[in-house]
Design a protein around this motif. Structure first.
Motif, PDB file in Angstrom:
ATOM      1  N   ASP A   4      -2.536  -1.157  11.947  1.00 26.96           N
ATOM      2  CA  ASP A   4      -2.752   0.652  12.272  1.00 26.96           C
ATOM      3  C   ASP A   4      -2.216   0.675  13.765  1.00 26.96           C
ATOM      4  N   PRO A   5      -1.390   1.551  14.282  1.00 28.27           N
ATOM      5  CA  PRO A   5      -0.593   1.525  15.631  1.00 28.27           C
ATOM      6  C   PRO A   5      -1.813   1.671  16.742  1.00 28.27           C
ATOM      7  N   MET A   6      -2.829   2.414  16.484  1.00 22.71           N
ATOM      8  CA  MET A   6      -3.737   2.338  17.684  1.00 22.71           C
ATOM      9  C   MET A   6      -4.611   1.149  17.774  1.00 22.71           C
ATOM     10  N   ARG A   7      -5.058   0.677  16.587  1.00 22.06           N
ATOM     11  CA  ARG A   7      -5.863  -0.699  16.755  1.00 22.06           C
ATOM     12  C   ARG A   7      -4.872  -1.585  17.291  1.00 22.06           C
ATOM     13  N   LYS A  58      -4.700 -12.216  -4.400  1.00 24.19           N
ATOM     14  CA  LYS A  58      -4.038 -11.356  -5.009  1.00 24.19           C
ATOM     15  C   LYS A  58      -4.350  -9.785  -4.738  1.00 24.19           C
ATOM     16  N   TRP A  59      -3.685  -8.940  -4.782  1.00 22.86           N
ATOM     17  CA  TRP A  59      -3.707  -7.507  -4.831  1.00 22.86           C
ATOM     18  C   TRP A  59      -3.367  -6.884  -5.712  1.00 22.86           C
ATOM     19  N   ARG A  60      -3.993  -6.045  -6.732  1.00 23.89           N
ATOM     20  CA  ARG A  60      -3.370  -4.906  -7.371  1.00 23.89           C
ATOM     21  C   ARG A  60      -2.392  -5.640  -8.528  1.00 23.89           C
ATOM     22  N   LEU A  85      -4.951  -3.799   6.316  1.00 24.02           N
ATOM     23  CA  LEU A  85      -4.308  -2.498   6.846  1.00 24.02           C
ATOM     24  C   LEU A  85      -4.664  -2.186   8.036  1.00 24.02           C
ATOM     25  N   ALA A  86      -5.956  -2.802   8.626  1.00 22.65           N
ATOM     26  CA  ALA A  86      -6.313  -2.076   9.836  1.00 22.65           C
ATOM     27  C   ALA A  86      -5.584  -2.696  10.825  1.00 22.65           C
ATOM     28  N   ASN A  89      -6.794  -8.103   1.076  1.00 26.43           N
ATOM     29  CA  ASN A  89      -7.429  -6.875   0.626  1.00 26.43           C
ATOM     30  C   ASN A  89      -7.116  -5.882   1.786  1.00 26.43           C
ATOM     31  N   ALA A  90      -7.549  -4.590   1.518  1.00 30.56           N
ATOM     32  CA  ALA A  90      -7.213  -3.625   2.134  1.00 30.56           C
ATOM     33  C   ALA A  90      -7.600  -3.707   3.645  1.00 30.56           C
ATOM     34  N   SER A  91      -8.431  -4.481   4.019  1.00 27.75           N
ATOM     35  CA  SER A  91      -8.710  -4.679   5.405  1.00 27.75           C
ATOM     36  C   SER A  91      -7.751  -5.094   6.331  1.00 27.75           C
ATOM     37  N   ASN A 147       0.634  -1.436  -0.107  1.00 33.40           N
ATOM     38  CA  ASN A 147       0.010  -0.031   0.043  1.00 33.40           C
ATOM     39  C   ASN A 147       0.723   1.198   0.081  1.00 33.40           C
ATOM     40  N   GLU A 148       1.979   1.196   0.347  1.00 31.00           N
ATOM     41  CA  GLU A 148       2.930   2.241   0.715  1.00 31.00           C
ATOM     42  C   GLU A 148       3.548   2.488  -0.843  1.00 31.00           C
ATOM     43  N   GLY A 149       3.318   1.608  -1.711  1.00 30.78           N
ATOM     44  CA  GLY A 149       4.088   1.646  -2.993  1.00 30.78           C
ATOM     45  C   GLY A 149       5.186   1.118  -3.124  1.00 30.78           C
TER      46      GLY A 149
END
Lengths: 342, 466
Positions: A322-325, A109-111, A318-319, A314-316, A89-91
Motif C-alpha cells: 500500500d503506497p501510503m503504508r 499457496k494462495w487461491r 498486500l498491506a 495471504n492477503a495481509s 490480487n490484480e488478476g
C-alpha cells in the motif's frame, strides 16, 4: 471456452509432435540462475520438448515485466512476496488445477494461483573476528545489545538490506516491525552504528568475506549457508527468538503465451522430483515435509524448533505494498535510523 | 364390462408427483434466493468489519488523511475463501488517497455514499465483485474533511456458500420427497388392505352362498359392501322364489298325475267296459287340465326368464276384441255373460308382443270364468287417458277379502279357494306380462261386489314416428 479447448488439445498432443519444434517457455525470475541451475537442468531433462528460457532479474524488474511486458512471461518467480501477491490480487495469475497444486500445503499457496515453492530462513551472519571480541548474537535482542555496548567497535561494520533498494529487505523489515515494536530500537542502534545498506545478500556476504563488515542482519539463509561452506570465517546464525522464513513465489501469468509448458514447469516445481532436486542440489530448502535432503523445511524445524515464522502467503501481504503504508514505513525508518546520530 | 382405468397407486403417485413438482419449484426457488441472501449477509458483514478496521487506522495530519492500512483488514476482506481484495480511500474531492480500485468508484457511487452506506455488485476489469462504501466523518483537532472508505472482494466465497446452502436445502427436500413417497406407499397399501380383504372374502365364497357378508370395512367401502349384501339378498330371494315355484309346480303337477294313476288302477281292476269308459273320461279331462297347467307353467317360465320375441307397435283394442271374441265362443264361457264395453274407434297403440298380450287377456278372462259362479257378468273395457290406456275386467262374483288382494298375483294363490279347477297361476302370469310392458296391475275388490282388475299401459303416439 475456445482457449480452454485449445489448451486441452495442446496438453493432449503427444510430445513426439513437439520434438521438432520445442515449445518455448519464458520464465522471469528473481532467483539467481546459478543457484537453481540443477533444478532447471532436471526440468529440461524431464521435458526435452520444452525450450526453457530463464531470465534472472532483480525483483523490481521482474515485477515490471509481469505488469507490462508484451508478450507476457509465462511464469513469474520472485522473492518480493508482497508484490507477487499484489499482481495475483490484480488478476494477473491463472489458476493451476493439478494434483501437485491441490496437495501443496495451504500455508504456502494462495487461491491455487500463486505458490511459495522454497523455504528460506532469514539469518544473522557474522565474521569469526566478531566472536573474538564479544559473545556472538543469537537473538534479535542480543544483536541490539551488542550494537549498544560495542558501538565504537562495530561502527561501519554492520550491514543489512536497503528497504528502498530491495523488495525482500523491505518485506523483512515490515514483518519484523509487525512482530515487535523493539525492532525500531534495533534500527536506531544500527543507524547509530552507521549501518551500510546493501541491495543483495550476495553483496553483504562479499563484504563480510573481505572484512568490510563484521555482522550482517536479515540475510537470506539459503545463500548464506551455501556461502559459509566455502568460507570458514563466516558464521551463519539462525536467530533463536524468532526466525523469519521467506518463500519464493511463483505463478503462471494470466496472458502466458505458452500456458501448457508453464503448467508443466509449475507442476515440476511443486512435484516431489522438483522439490527433491531443490533440497538436494541447490541451497534452497524444500517446502514439503516429506522430502529428504540437506535443505528441507522439516530439517530446519528440527534444528530451530517452532521458532520459524514463515511470512504468511495471504492477503495481509498486500498491506506492505500500500503506497501510503509504505510511505509511512519509510518515513519512520528514516527517522529511526538517524535518531541516535548526533 | 369392467375396464381397468389405471391403478389407485398410480393415481395417488401422480398426484404426489404433481404436488411435489409444483411445491418443489416454489421451495427450490425460495431456497435458492434465501441461500443467496444468507451468503451475502455473511460475507457483507466481513466487508463491514474490514471497513471498520481501516477506519480505525485513519488519522489526520495537517488536515490530510493519513492511513497505515492494517494488514488484518486485508485478511478480513479476503475471508478464508481467499478472495481477491479491493479497497480505496477517497478524500473529499474524490481523489484516491490510497488503494487499488482505480476507476471503479464512479461519481454517482461517491455521491450515494455521502448520504448512506452503499452496497453494490460491480465489476473490476471484468471480474464481478461486491463493493461496500461509506463516508467517515472523524473528529480531529483541526477541521477535518470526511473521507470515503470503499472495500470489495470477489464472489467465489459467496457463490460457494450459496451453492452449499442451496444443495443442503435441495438434499433435505429430496430426502423429504423420498420419505413422503415411502410413507404414501405404505399408506396406500394400508388403506387398500380392506379392499383386498373384501375381495378375498368374496372370492372364497361358495357359488351358491348368498348369505350377507360379514366383514369389517372402512366408511368409504360401507356402501359397496351394503350394495353387495343387497345383491346377495335379491339373489337369495330369487333363489327362494325359484325353489318355491319349482316345489309348487311339482306339487301342482303331482296332484292330477296321482289322480290319473288311481283312476287308471281302479279301471284296470274292473272288468266292466262302462267303468273303463268312465275312467277314460276322467283320464281325458284330467290330462287336459294337466296339459293346460303345464302350458301355463311354461309361459310363466318363459315370461320370467328372458326377452323372447321383439316388441312392436300393437293395437291393444284389436287384440282385446279378437281375444274376447275367441273366448266367447269357447265352451267354458257358455255359462257366463262375457261382454265387451264399447271400444274407442281409433287404434290404441302400445309397445308389446301380440302373443303375450293375448295370453294376458286370456288369463284374465279364464280367471274370471273360473272364480265366479255360473251366470256372473264379466265385462272388459279399454279406457284412454292422456298417455295411458287402461284395460279393465270386472265381474260381479264374490270378490276376495282385502288381505288376500296383495298376494293374488303370487303363483299358485287361489284366494283361499281350493274348490275350483284353477291352478292359481293366472294372475301371476298377468302380473309378469304387465311388468314386461311397463304396465301396472291393480286388483280391486269389495267382498260381495265382485273383482275388478285393471292393467294400465303406457300409450304410444298414434302416428308411428318411424
Amino acid at each position: 471456452m475456445m482457449r480452454a479447448l485449445l489448451l486441452l488439445l495442446l496438453s493432449l498432443m503427444p510430445s513426439v509432435l513437439w520434438a521438432q519444434a520445442p515449445t518455448p517457455l519464458h520464465v522471469e525470475a528473481a532467483l539467481d540462475r546459478q543457484v537453481v541451475a540443477p533444478l532447471l537442468a532436471r526440468f529440461q531433462q524431464l521435458h526435452p520438448d520444452i525450450d526453457l528460457r530463464y531470465h534472472d532479474n532483480s525483483t523490481l524488474n521482474v515485477d515490471k515485466q509481469a505488469r507490462d511486458a508484451d508478450p507476457a512471461p509465462d511464469v513469474v518467480i520472485s522473492s518480493a512476496m508482497p508484490w507477487q501477491m499484489a499482481r495475483v490480487n490484480e488478476g494477473l495469475a491463472q489458476r493451476l488445477d493439478s494434483a501437485a497444486a491441490r496437495n501443496w500445503p495451504d500455508w504456502a499457496k494462495w487461491r491455487n494461483e500463486v505458490f511459495g515453492f522454497t523455504f528460506e530462513p532469514i539469518v544473522t551472519v557474522y565474521r569469526l573476528d566478531l566472536a573474538r571480541h564479544m559473545m556472538p548474537p543469537t537473538t534479535h535482542a542480543d544483536l541490539h545489545t551488542l550494537l549498544k555496548t560495542h558501538q565504537d567497535l562495530l561502527r561501519g561494520r554492520v550491514t543489512t538490506y536497503s528497504p528502498t533498494g530491495s523488495g525482500v529487505g523491505y518485506t523483512l523489515f515490515q514483518q519484523d516491525a509487525r512482530y515487535s515494536p523493539r525492532f525500531w530500537d534495533l534500527v536506531a542502534a544500527m543507524g547509530a552504528a552507521q549501518v551500510s545498506l546493501e541491495n543483495t545478500t550476495r553483496n553483504m556476504l562479499k563484504g563480510l568475506t573481505d572484512g568490510t563488515y563484521w555482522v550482517g542482519y536479515n540475510l537470506l539463509g539459503s545463500y548464506a549457508m551455501h556461502w559459509a561452506r566455502s568460507h570458514p570465517d563466516i558464521i551463519v546464525q539462525i536467530p533463536q527468538d524468532y526466525a523469519l522464513v521467506m518463500m519464493r513465489m511463483a505463478f503462471i501469468h494470466r496472458d502466458a503465451p505458452h500456458p501448457a509448458a508453464a503448467r508443466a514447469f509449475m507442476d515440476f516445481l511443486l512435484s516431489e522430483a522438483g522439490q527433491k532436486t531443490l533440497a538436494g542440489s541447490t541451497p534452497l530448502f524444500s517446502v514439503l515435509p516429506d522430502v529428504v535432503g540437506p535443505y528441507t523445511a522439516q530439517r530446519l524445524r528440527d534444528q530451530v524448533g517452532e521458532r520459524l515464522y514463515p511470512i504468511p502467503i495471504n492477503a495481509s501481504l498486500l498491506a506492505f505494498v500500500d503506497p501510503m503504508r509504505r510511505d509511512a514505513f519509510m518515513k519512520r525508518w528514516n527517522r529511526e535510523i538517524r535518531i541516535l546520530n548526533p | 364390462m369392467i375396464v381397468v382405468d389405471g391403478t389407485l397407486k398410480r393415481r395417488l403417485g401422480a398426484w404426489l408427483l404433481a404436488a411435489v413438482a409444483v411445491l418443489g419449484t416454489f421451495l427450490l426457488v425460495e431456497a435458492y434466493t434465501s441461500a443467496q441472501r444468507a451468503a451475502d449477509r455473511a460475507f457483507d458483514s466481513q466487508l463491514e468489519a474490514a471497513s471498520l478496521t481501516i477506519a480505525e487506522a485513519i488519522q489526520w495530519q495537517d488536515g490530510q488523511p493519513v492511513v497505515e492500512i492494517p494488514a488484518a483488514a486485508f485478511q478480513i476482506l479476503a475471508t478464508d475463501q481467499q478472495e481477491r481484495v479491493f479497497y480505496t480511500i477517497l478524500d473529499t474531492g474524490g481523489r484516491e488517497v490510497t488503494g487499488n480500485l482505480d476507476g471503479v468508484i464512479t461519481d454517482d457511487l461517491r455521491q450515494a455514499a455521502q448520504s448512506a452506506a452503499v452496497w453494490k455488485f460491480a465489476t473490476y476489469h471484468g471480474t464481478p465483485i461486491r463493493l461496500y462504501g461509506r463516508e467517515l466523518k472523524s473528529a480531529g483537532w483541526e477541521s477535518v474533511e470526511p473521507v470515503q472508505i470503499w472495500v470489495g472482494h470477489t464472489l467465489s466465497g459467496r457463490d460457494a456458500l450459496a451453492r452449499d446452502l442451496f444443495f443442503r436445502a435441495l438434499s433435505r427436500f429430496v430426502a423429504m420427497v423420498i420419505l413422503t413417497g415411502l410413507l404414501m406407499w405404505l399408506a396406500i397399501r394400508t388403506a387398500l388392505r380392506p379392499v383386498r380383504r373384501l375381495r378375498q372374502l368374496i372370492r372364497q365364497r361358495d357359488a351358491d352362498d348368498v348369505s350377507p357378508l360379514n366383514a369389517q370395512v372402512p366408511g368409504e367401502l360401507y356402501d359397496m359392501a351394503e350394495t353387495l349384501n343387497a345383491l346377495f339378498e335379491r339373489q337369495r330371494e330369487g333363489r327362494g322364489a325359484l325353489l318355491r315355484f319349482t316345489a309348487d309346480a311339482s306339487h301342482q303337477l303331482k296332484t292330477p298325475l296321482t289322480g290319473l294313476q288311481s283312476t287308471s288302477e281302479l279301471a284296470l281292476q274292473s272288468d266292466r267296459p262302462e267303468d273303463w269308459r268312465r275312467a277314460l273320461q276322467i283320464v281325458h279331462d284330467s290330462s287336459a287340465r294337466t296339459s293346460r297347467l303345464a302350458g301355463q307353467l311354461l309361459s310363466l317360465a318363459r315370461l320370467r326368464h328372458a326377452d323372447e320375441g321383439t316388441p312392436g307397435r300393437i293395437d291393444l283394442a284389436a287384440v282385446l276384441r279378437d281375444t274376447v271374441m275367441e273366448w266367447a265362443e269357447r265352451d267354458a264361457a257358455q255359462h257366463h255373460d262375457l261382454g265387451l264395453a264399447p271400444l274407442p274407434d281409433t287404434p290404441l297403440f302400445v309397445q308389446g308382443e301380440p302373443w303375450s298380450l293375448r295370453e294376458m287377456i286370456g288369463n284374465l278372462i279364464d280367471n274370471a270364468l273360473r272364480y265366479t259362479p255360473a251366470g256372473s257378468v264379466i265385462t272388459l273395457d279399454l279406457e284412454r287417458a292422456a298417455d295411458t290406456v287402461t284395460l279393465t275386467i270386472e265381474d260381479n262374483g264374490p270378490g276376495v277379502s282385502r288381505d288376500l288382494l296383495d298376494r293374488l298375483h303370487q303363483p299358485f294363490e287361489r284366494a283361499g279357494r281350493q274348490d275350483t279347477e284353477g291352478s292359481g297361476l293366472g294372475l301371476a302370469i298377468v302380473d309378469s306380462i304387465a311388468r314386461r310392458h311397463q304396465a301396472t296391475l291393480t286388483v280391486h275388490s269389495e267382498p260381495g261386489h265382485g273383482l275388478r282388475v285393471t292393467v294400465r299401459f303406457p300409450l304410444l303416439p298414434e302416428e308411428d314416428p318411424a
